[in-house]
Design an enzyme around this catalytic site. Sequence first.
Site, PDB file in Angstrom:
ATOM      1  N   CYS A  88      -7.198  -3.455   0.558  1.00 33.11           N
ATOM      2  CA  CYS A  88      -7.750  -2.483  -0.488  1.00 33.11           C
ATOM      3  C   CYS A  88      -8.921  -2.645  -0.933  1.00 33.11           C
ATOM      4  CB  CYS A  88      -6.603  -2.594  -1.473  1.00 33.11           C
ATOM      5  SG  CYS A  88      -6.262  -0.806  -2.272  1.00 33.11           S
ATOM      6  N   HIS A  97      -1.426  -1.164   1.233  1.00 27.29           N
ATOM      7  CA  HIS A  97      -0.594  -2.220   0.659  1.00 27.29           C
ATOM      8  C   HIS A  97       0.780  -2.782   1.251  1.00 27.29           C
ATOM      9  CE1 HIS A  97      -2.549  -2.718  -3.457  1.00 27.29           C
ATOM     10  NE2 HIS A  97      -2.875  -1.546  -3.353  1.00 27.29           N
ATOM     11  N   GLU A 103       2.322  -5.324   1.112  1.00 24.13           N
ATOM     12  CA  GLU A 103       3.237  -5.824   0.520  1.00 24.13           C
ATOM     13  C   GLU A 103       4.117  -4.930  -0.651  1.00 24.13           C
ATOM     14  OE1 GLU A 103       0.544  -4.604  -2.754  1.00 24.13           O
ATOM     15  OE2 GLU A 103       0.167  -5.608  -0.926  1.00 24.13           O
TER      16      GLU A 103
END
Length: 372
Positions: A257, A343, A345
């Site tokens: 990001c 993202h 995660e």
Amino acid sequence: MKYQQRKKALVLLADGTIFYGKSIGIEGTATGEICFNTGMTGYQEIFTDPSYYGQIMVTANAHIGNYGVNDREVESDGIKISGLVVRNFSFEHSRVDSDGNLKDWFEKHNLVAISDVDTRALVSYIRDNGAMNAIISTEVDNIDALKVQLAEVPSMEGLELASKVSTKEPYFVGDENAEFKIAALDIGIKKNILRNLAKRGAYIKVYPYNASFEDLHAWNPDGYFISNGPGDPEPLHEAQEVAKEIIKRDLPLFGICLGHQVIALANGISTYKMHNGHRGINHPVKNLLTGKGEITSQNHGFAINREDTESHPDVEITHVHLNDQTVAGIRMKNKNCFSVQYHPEASPGPHDAEYLFDQFIENVKNAKAVVS
């Protein structure tokens, strides 16, 4: 709290547009850039994501608070959004492993939140007119004063916010006897990123946003990571210098990001503020290397310039966002460096992109084998 007992509240946008609603019970005023998230779940993780620092969040999901809060489902040390706008706020919650209700949690963090707003209309307005500064308040009878206050809120463009959310001192995550050591530059890092690295055999040392390459390198790590975070990447000159040094020495580097944007800037690729950004947990991305599609979690208001990237001799576009063809991932052709604009995660969101952590650890492992 009964509906008729609740105080009136409003959303005032920078262009003068007003949406009315009701206070959930915490009186006051909050300012920031207004944006929306289309995710249908994961509100607690969103509220605590450092990438949202300085922003007023509008939730596209009509019901917020219905499953309460859980102390383990946080992405930082507290709420990071500056304010919240929802359609229906649930004062009562039903969840077996909840640690409490959302209103009490907001009161603990002194977060101004308003409900009963026509969020469908508000989201449509932001989508058409772009993300802009806004103010939410229970002071509905003093609009002129609110306009004056709103006019003083700085634009997100050019705004450095990493220093507001980064750790003040280095700290460690994971098992100190783990196979790999990863130095992570915290410009707004999420806890689940650290968990994903740790469970793959990494011992992570997290450094403040203004740490130098020499600071990170002194620990003798096997790989480097630059995190997500809030604000404009352009002012983060120190982080860009760190990225330049890592790349120059061809050390394993991964960015997510804001970290992805920092890596792009370190390569001379420009960034720009998007019309309204990407924020949600169902954004479609195509991996150009494999041809496979991924459903991804995204949260960003800036992006890297595609023309700059395509014309760069040493950088290759690896992922694209299928809704608007913006760059969603890059890698360097002759260096051990890659990054993505989304993202992997998740938290919240799908796990389609978790393989990127495996890819990074594999890069670290291969580089370590060469050195040894």
